[in-house]
Design a protein around this motif. Structure first.
Motif, mmCIF file in Angstrom:
data_model
loop_
_atom_site.group_PDB
_atom_site.id
_atom_site.type_symbol
_atom_site.label_atom_id
_atom_site.label_comp_id
_atom_site.label_asym_id
_atom_site.label_seq_id
_atom_site.Cartn_x
_atom_site.Cartn_y
_atom_site.Cartn_z
ATOM 1 N N MET A 26 0.809 -1.211 0.000
ATOM 2 C CA MET A 26 0.000 0.000 0.000
ATOM 3 C C MET A 26 0.849 1.270 0.000
ATOM 4 S SD MET A 26 -3.041 -0.835 -0.432
ATOM 5 C CE MET A 26 -3.610 0.853 -0.251
ATOM 6 N N LEU A 27 2.015 1.220 0.626
ATOM 7 C CA LEU A 27 2.913 2.381 0.563
ATOM 8 C C LEU A 27 3.417 2.595 -0.858
ATOM 9 C CD1 LEU A 27 4.945 1.956 3.874
ATOM 10 C CD2 LEU A 27 3.287 3.765 3.342
ATOM 11 N N ILE A 28 3.723 1.505 -1.555
ATOM 12 C CA ILE A 28 4.136 1.617 -2.957
ATOM 13 C C ILE A 28 2.994 2.179 -3.797
ATOM 14 C CG2 ILE A 28 4.777 0.298 -5.015
ATOM 15 C CD1 ILE A 28 6.301 -1.608 -3.122
ATOM 16 N N CYS A 29 1.781 1.669 -3.584
ATOM 17 C CA CYS A 29 0.623 2.182 -4.327
ATOM 18 C C CYS A 29 0.409 3.665 -4.051
ATOM 19 C CB CYS A 29 -0.623 1.392 -3.952
ATOM 20 S SG CYS A 29 -0.669 -0.294 -4.616
ATOM 21 N N SER A 30 0.604 4.081 -2.805
ATOM 22 C CA SER A 30 0.447 5.497 -2.456
ATOM 23 C C SER A 30 1.441 6.357 -3.214
ATOM 24 C CB SER A 30 0.638 5.690 -0.945
ATOM 25 O OG SER A 30 -0.305 4.941 -0.210
ATOM 26 N N ALA A 31 2.694 5.898 -3.301
ATOM 27 C CA ALA A 31 3.710 6.642 -4.049
ATOM 28 C C ALA A 31 3.359 6.705 -5.531
ATOM 29 C CB ALA A 31 5.081 5.997 -3.852
ATOM 30 N N MET A 32 2.801 5.623 -6.068
ATOM 31 C CA MET A 32 2.397 5.611 -7.478
ATOM 32 C C MET A 32 1.269 6.611 -7.739
ATOM 33 S SD MET A 32 2.525 1.493 -8.139
ATOM 34 C CE MET A 32 1.948 1.555 -9.843
ATOM 35 N N VAL A 33 0.317 6.694 -6.807
ATOM 36 C CA VAL A 33 -0.778 7.648 -6.981
ATOM 37 C C VAL A 33 -0.260 9.079 -6.848
ATOM 38 C CG1 VAL A 33 -3.051 8.378 -6.162
ATOM 39 C CG2 VAL A 33 -2.449 5.961 -6.141
ATOM 40 N N MET A 34 0.702 9.298 -5.958
ATOM 41 C CA MET A 34 1.295 10.631 -5.865
ATOM 42 C C MET A 34 1.936 11.030 -7.194
ATOM 43 S SD MET A 34 4.515 12.134 -5.635
ATOM 44 C CE MET A 34 4.815 13.874 -5.544
ATOM 45 N N LEU A 35 2.604 10.083 -7.865
ATOM 46 C CA LEU A 35 3.261 10.372 -9.141
ATOM 47 C C LEU A 35 2.253 10.779 -10.215
ATOM 48 C CD1 LEU A 35 5.988 10.323 -10.681
ATOM 49 C CD2 LEU A 35 5.486 7.943 -11.271
ATOM 50 N N MET A 36 1.007 10.383 -10.057
ATOM 51 C CA MET A 36 -0.007 10.736 -11.044
ATOM 52 C C MET A 36 -0.234 12.245 -11.118
ATOM 53 S SD MET A 36 -2.770 7.716 -10.304
ATOM 54 C CE MET A 36 -3.997 8.361 -11.430
ATOM 55 N N THR A 37 -0.067 12.970 -10.019
ATOM 56 C CA THR A 37 -0.296 14.412 -10.071
ATOM 57 C C THR A 37 0.772 15.121 -10.908
ATOM 58 O OG1 THR A 37 -1.500 14.408 -7.975
ATOM 59 C CG2 THR A 37 -0.572 16.500 -8.688
ATOM 60 N N PRO A 38 2.077 14.870 -10.731
ATOM 61 C CA PRO A 38 3.034 15.409 -11.700
ATOM 62 C C PRO A 38 2.787 14.895 -13.120
ATOM 63 C CG PRO A 38 4.168 14.699 -9.713
ATOM 64 C CD PRO A 38 2.761 14.219 -9.592
ATOM 65 N N LEU A 224 2.901 8.387 -17.522
ATOM 66 C CA LEU A 224 3.004 8.419 -16.060
ATOM 67 C C LEU A 224 1.649 8.169 -15.407
ATOM 68 C CD1 LEU A 224 5.415 11.462 -15.612
ATOM 69 C CD2 LEU A 224 5.936 9.064 -15.167
ATOM 70 N N LEU A 225 0.598 8.721 -15.997
ATOM 71 C CA LEU A 225 -0.737 8.466 -15.467
ATOM 72 C C LEU A 225 -1.089 6.987 -15.573
ATOM 73 C CD1 LEU A 225 -2.682 11.553 -16.869
ATOM 74 C CD2 LEU A 225 -2.325 11.008 -14.460
#
Length: 449
Positions: A26-38, A224-225
């Protein structure tokens, strides 16, 4: 989010124990979702003209700052605290995230509350950023920042509670939204329409060329999205124990591919070309549509969801020219329409064999689930549209939402940020070199002071 998992029980679970594997996942998934904003910033930034690239990037990036602070202070409590009447939540321990044990589990899951909170934070961050694409080239950055703060407070946090929190009224009704078709995409798309009704059209809309300045940047953002969306969808089951997250992952890939092909096919038949912008937009349309449905349909159902969404979203982007609303980067055509399509198709293609036993019409479930999905779609759309319009109107009255005409013509990058995205005046073919060559001088000739 999975029905039956988002239970508070004062943050404790009697039988569940912390899973290091699920926590890490879940921490990895959270980082992946954060990358979606950039990624979204690049996707939108490439689609605007040179004079407003930086502003478009900043309209996404500022959400990372504003929403993070508000989420810690009160947003998490409003969205996922103890239910109050089915419309909002609150838990004093969640205010400031300062009264939560390090290993205190989220409800009946095997992950800490902190992990769930940061995963949901990334959803809250990207949702207002999605709205910004409809407003390119013409709004004050300060007004936009204020709108983000107000909008997440009175629109996103309550709607997230309706849809995902135990006790939320749409959750209790049985509306299926695995990862954000209503709470994220319909919510953002309807908000974009509400704000557009206040700020109006860009100068030169339907008259001047407003083509994307960098299609490679658009493709980078779309890539990236697409990558981050696997964390967005597969992570929304909150564990990796029973295969549901794996199905969501597969369905995400399948629907996105089908939507891209559907958009390109429509584009070829309608306009005669396969464009890179069409490929990127079609992929995003598929990602949007499968978001609510990825835990309810089979891979064959995901193919249908993606293909239908790709064609319908491609058709929808042209509506702005017919009806005269200036949705700069097609937030309404892709996110609002895509979110509606994906949410409603659950009522047709839900198999009853993945995240829940709810079945769609084509699997013997009748019209019941379709009706529930329609209620969720209509209620979120209308609430977000009306409240977003009111917020934008209030900001416009108090401080003005739109930049001045001269600033819009010159470019909001200079007006708002005192910067430009590209320096065309450098050596080696820049404007200075072209000017000296035109005068018959060598571009490398030294000039005495």
């Amino acid at each position: 989010m999975p029905p039956g998992i988002l239970t508070l029980a004062d943050g404790l679970a009697e039988k569940a124990t912390l899973s290091p594997a699920n926590t890490g996942f879940m921490l990895i998934c959270s980082a992946m979702v954060m990358l979606m904003t950039p990624g979204l910033a690049f996707f939108y930034g490439g689609m605007v003209r040179v004079k407003s690239v930086l502003n478009m990037l900043m309209m996404s990036f500022i959400s990372l700052g504003i929403v993070t602070v508000l989420w810690v202070l009160y947003g998490f409590g409003l969205a996922f605290g103890t239910d109050v009447g089915g419309v909002i939540g609150w838990n004093g321990d969640f205010a400031g995230l300062g009264h939560i044990g390090l290993t205190q589990l989220w409800g009946t899951t095997t992950i800490p509350i902190y992990v769930f909170a940061v995963f949901q934070l990334m959803f809250a961050v990207i949702t207002p950023a999605l709205i910004s694409g409809a407003l390119a080239d013409r709004v004050k950055f300060t007004a936009w920042a204020l709108f983000v703060a107000l909008w997440v407070t009175v629109v996103y946090f309550p709607v997230a509670h309706w849809v995902w929190a135990d006790g939320g009224w749409l959750f209790k009704l049985g509306v299926i939204d695995f990862a954000g078709g209503t709470a994220v995409h319909i919510n953002a798309g309807a908000a974009a329409l509400g704000v557009l009704l206040v700020v109006g059209k860009r100068i030169g809309f339907k008259k001047d060329p407003m083509r994307p300045h960098s299609l490679p940047l658009v493709m980078l953002g779309a890539g990236l999205l697409w990558f981050g969306w696997f964390g967005f969808n597969a992570g929304s089951w909150l564990n990796n124990d029973d295969g549901v997250g794996a199905v969501a992952f597969v369905n995400t890939q399948v629907a996105t591919a089908a939507a891209m092909l559907g958009w390109l096919a429509y584009e070829k038949l309608r306009h005669g070309s396969f464009t890179t912008l069409g490929a990127a937009s079609g992929a995003v349309a598929g990602l949007v549509a499968i978001t609510p449905a990825c835990g309810a349909v089979s891979p064959l159902g995901a193919l249908a969801v993606g293909a239908i969404a790709g064609v319908l979203c491609a058709m929808a982007v042209g509506l702005k020219y017919r009806f005269g609303y200036d949705d700069s980067l097609d937030v309404i055509g892709v996110h609002l329409v895509g979110g509606i399509v994906g949410s409603l198709l659950i009522g047709l293609f839900a198999t009853g064999g993945v995240q829940s036993d709810a079945k769609g019409l084509f699997y013997g479930g009748g019209f019941g689930q379709l009706g529930k999905q329609a209620i969720g779609v209509v209620c979120v759309l209308l609430y977000s549209l009306v409240v977003s319009y009111v917020l934008a109107k209030a900001i416009d009255v108090v401080m003005g939402f739109r930049v001045g005409e001269d600033e819009e013509i010159t470019g909001v990058d200079q007006a708002a940020h005192a910067e430009t995205a590209y320096d065309f005046a450098g050596a080696g073919g820049g404007t200075a070199a072209r000017r000296t060559t035109a005068l018959g001088e060598s571009p490398t000739k030294k000039v005495d002071a």
